[in-house]
Design an enzyme around this catalytic site. Structure first.
Site, PDB file in Angstrom:
ATOM      1  N   ALA A  63       1.009  -1.148   0.383  1.00 51.09           N
ATOM      2  CA  ALA A  63      -0.090   0.062   0.086  1.00 51.09           C
ATOM      3  C   ALA A  63       1.136   1.118  -0.321  1.00 51.09           C
ATOM      4  CB  ALA A  63      -0.673   0.165   1.163  1.00 51.09           C
ATOM      5  N   GLY A 104       0.309  -5.721   0.284  1.00 43.24           N
ATOM      6  CA  GLY A 104      -0.988  -5.622  -0.823  1.00 43.24           C
ATOM      7  C   GLY A 104      -0.310  -6.100  -2.125  1.00 43.24           C
ATOM      8  N   GLU A 107      -0.267  -9.697  -2.332  1.00 47.74           N
ATOM      9  CA  GLU A 107      -2.096 -10.577  -1.782  1.00 47.74           C
ATOM     10  C   GLU A 107      -2.076 -10.008  -3.997  1.00 47.74           C
ATOM     11  OE1 GLU A 107      -4.430  -9.176   1.752  1.00 47.74           O
ATOM     12  OE2 GLU A 107      -3.490  -7.599   0.562  1.00 47.74           O
ATOM     13  N   GLU A 127       1.169  -6.968   7.880  1.00 50.80           N
ATOM     14  CA  GLU A 127       0.192  -6.051   8.222  1.00 50.80           C
ATOM     15  C   GLU A 127      -0.097  -5.283   9.905  1.00 50.80           C
ATOM     16  OE1 GLU A 127      -0.646  -6.757   3.883  1.00 50.80           O
ATOM     17  OE2 GLU A 127       0.275  -7.169   5.675  1.00 50.80           O
TER      18      GLU A 127
END
Length: 699
Positions: A63, A104, A107, A127
């Site tokens: 992110a 992310g 992901e 995270e």
């Protein structure tokens, strides 16, 4: 095409490249550009497969931290929805992972059909370090693609894994040899030639057959100690349990429910505060970050004791040659033997190979001659905490060191400007205060003297990053930030003993609060004699409180120095400790001598007097400009003194509970503790101003 995502084709393969340096952060513009390119590839009838990669060496760092706390984080396409869309691809979608895929970024790769990475790649979901769990499918796709054990370890620890482990677990399908893009294109063509299907995690279930019945509860118990106080790890486990029990769509819903539960917690606010504080600490007011740094190729350490040896290990670990100076042969031999012993312990635990031990020891050269330090770019003194001893060292260094060499002191309390005055080059002098054990503790207080040159400060920050420390630049005063804040915290612990608390109660209250060690146990570990010597050097500055740390002074007079002598505030057998009736009797005797009324002390009073005085001193340090930001004080106490990271540091904790209750409690003790309260419980003017203005320490 956008300026953060690039699109091109190679034959019947579309190549979508993230191009948002330095880490390809997944901000709104990058997410939107990625979705547009992806949809373009789906719509193009000449494209049979899609390759998702990076223009740079690093795939994606996750992110965009600049968007944290803003509406841009959730603006369409938000990352969870983008990953869901990639999951539904009608064409084979291959992620080519170079360098790192974190958060992310991983992901995104998990939502693809296939994954290939280079041999040096690192993959992780960190995270949990921000008080969160992966919120874009990581908790649901990872256990389906790899296995439950790997998912639990990666997600609850936040630690990345390498390419070999990723491949053996099934997380990636292939490890590239040579050029990643070429290997990825060849892999994509191979998939097309074999008519390989598109794949969806929705079609996969988690294999639970080999797991014992109490697997998840046993895992919880195994990590309970290191996750105590944190909120997110349990949510991570529950999300992975959901992956084992629910279809993908429902599992994703559960993940987002748990993510939202983490989002608005004190722990998430605390951990994110520290995350941003660590980055802000590299920005020093008045110092241009573009200032050219000095080159540090050779380091010298003066003093081969426990601290000097630990400091030397930091540089050897980073591959930097070190000369270690002692004045006597036996002291030098002991120091080098201690370093080797530390490395061999690491090797025995599997953290180093024997070859690595030898490589690091080869970087360490002992000497008895100051003239051998003439070529050093950085010299750090780590000698006895005495101004006269340090004077002798710096006067000698001033004579033998080359022009431009940085002369650093590891002093923990002394006036750095006085130390700099012992040389003809005060601009080259800086404080580098390491914390014991220096080869383990992450904190490095960088003490900026009145004349310290800007390029010396920039160089010190670079050095800290090189040796993997958390640097905090502080000003000159007694104890700088960490030890100055420690003084009132510890003072109250000592005084509470005289008023009726026991060592066990005081330490229990503070460890229950989350500190790694209670204040009295900490003094026993550090050495009661060390604290006594510090007090002796500044008796005039302490004031006129006859009770001030008097019980520690009496223990020193009795030769009870703590763990090293087997008795201090506790009795020790090895590291096991028990309460000492003689200590309790000594406290009662001193109280009687001073006319201190003994009474039952509540746990709440112990906590408030120790922690609120810690907060108050931090406020005073900020007001004086010794620290630049509240986050600097918090970084020091979390990384150097065991303050719980899940509370974010003393000043973040104060912000969380509200500054007004802190101020009211300080005023209460000022009134209720008589002359002692009048002397010591003086609210910081900054604390009073912030409460009056309805503000916080952290803007």
């Amino acid at each position: 095409m956008t300026n953060t995502v690039r699109y091109r084709t190679r034959g019947r393969i579309a190549i979508i490249s993230l191009d948002n340096p330095p880490v390809n952060a997944l901000g709104f513009q990058t997410r939107a550009g990625l979705r547009n390119c992806y949809r373009q590839a789906l719509a193009d009838e000449t494209v049979d497969a899609i390759l998702l990669t990076s223009e740079g060496r690093l795939f994606c760092g996750g992110a965009d931290i600049a968007e944290f706390g803003t509406d841009l984080t959730w603006r369409d396409p938000a990352l969870p929805q983008l990953c869901d869309e990639l999951e539904d691809s009608g064409k084979p979608l291959i992620a080519a992972i170079g360098g790192m895929a974190l958060g992310g970024g991983l992901e995104l790769a998990l939502a693809c059909d296939y994954r290939i990475c280079d041999a040096s790649a690192r993959l992780g979901l960190p995270e949990v370090h921000l008080g969160l769990l992966p919120g874009a499918g990581g908790t649901q796709r990872l256990p389906r693609l790899a296995n439950v054990g790997l998912a639990l370890d990666m997600i609850t620890s936040g630690q990345p894994i390498g390419a070999t482990e990723a491949a053996s677990s099934g997380l990636v399908d292939r490890v590239a040899e040579g050029d990643l893009l070429a290997a990825a294109l060849a892999f994509a063509q191979e998939l097309l030639d074999s008519d390989a299907p598109v794949r969806s995690c929705a079609d996969l279930t988690v294999d639970m057959g080999q797991l014992p019945e109490r697997y998840f509860n046993d895992f919880r118990a195994g990590i309970a100690r290191k996750t105590r106080g944190y909120f997110a790890p349990e949510c991570c486990i529950q999300a992975i349990e959901a992956a084992c029990e629910l279809p993908l769509a429902q599992g994703l819903e559960k993940e987002r429910e748990l993510f939202n539960a983490c989002l608005d917690t004190p722990q998430a606010r605390a951990q994110q505060h520290l995350f941003f504080a660590e980055r802000a600490a590299n920005r020093v007011p008045g110092v241009d970050p573009k200032t050219p740094a000095r080159s540090i190729r050779q380091v010298a350490i003066v003093g081969a004791g426990t601290m000097g040896g630990g400091i030397a290990m930091n540089f050897a670990n980073a591959g930097i040659p070190v000369k270690l100076l002692e004045l006597k042969e036996d002291a030098l031999a002991r120091g080098l033997a201690q370093i080797r012993g530390n490395y061999e312990i690491s090797a025995a635990r599997g953290r180093l190979t024997e070859r690595q031990v030898q490589e690091r020891m080869t970087l360490l050269q002992g000497t008895l001659d100051y003239d051998d330090l003439a070529d050093a770019d950085l010299v750090i003194e780590a000698v006895f905490e005495s101004l006269e001893v340090k004077r002798a060292v710096f006067e000698k260094l001033d004579q033998v060191c080359k022009p431009g060499a940085i002369l650093a002191s590891n002093t923990s309390t002394l006036d750095l400007d006085r130390i700099a005055s012992f040389t003809r080059r005060p601009g080259d002098v800086i404080g580098l205060h390491f914390f014991s054990p220096a080869n383990v503790m992450r904190l490095l207080e960088i003490v900026r003297g009145r004349q310290t040159a800007d390029d010396v400060i920039v160089t010190a920050l670079n050095v800290a990053r090189t040796i993997r420390k958390v640097p905090v630049v502080v000003g000159v005063c007694f104890g700088f930030v960490g030890n100055r804040m420690l003084e009132p915290y510890a003072r109250e612990a000592h005084r509470l003993l005289l008023e009726g608390a026991t060592p066990a109660q005081i330490d229990r209250v503070l460890t229950d609060f989350g500190l790694a060690m209670g204040p009295l146990s900490m003094y026993d570990l550090a050495g009661i004699d060390v604290g006594f010597m510090v007090r002796e050097s500044r008796r005039d500055a302490i004031g006129h409180d006859p009770s001030y740390n008097l019980i520690a002074d009496r223990l020193y007079a009795l030769g009870r120095y703590g763990q090293k002598t087997g008795r201090g505030f506790y009795i020790y057998e090895g590291r096991d400790k028990r309460e000492d009736p003689e200590l309790l009797a000594l406290a009662q005797t001193i109280a009687g001598e001073l006319g201190i009324e003994r009474r039952e002390i509540s746990d709440r009073e112990v906590l408030e007097r120790c922690i609120y005085m810690l907060i108050n001193e931090g406020a005073q340090i900020l007001d004086e400009g010794i620290a630049c930001r509240s986050g600097d004080c918090d970084l020091v106490w979390v990384n150097g003194y065991g303050f719980p990271a899940w509370r974010g540091g003393p000043l973040q904790y104060a912000d969380e509970i509200g500054l007004e209750p802190v101020l009211e409690a300080i005023r209460h003790y000022r009134e209720s503790l008589g002359s002692y309260g009048e002397m010591w419980f003086r609210p910081s003017p900054l604390l009073e101003r912030l409460v009056a203005e309805g503000k916080r320490f952290s803007c």
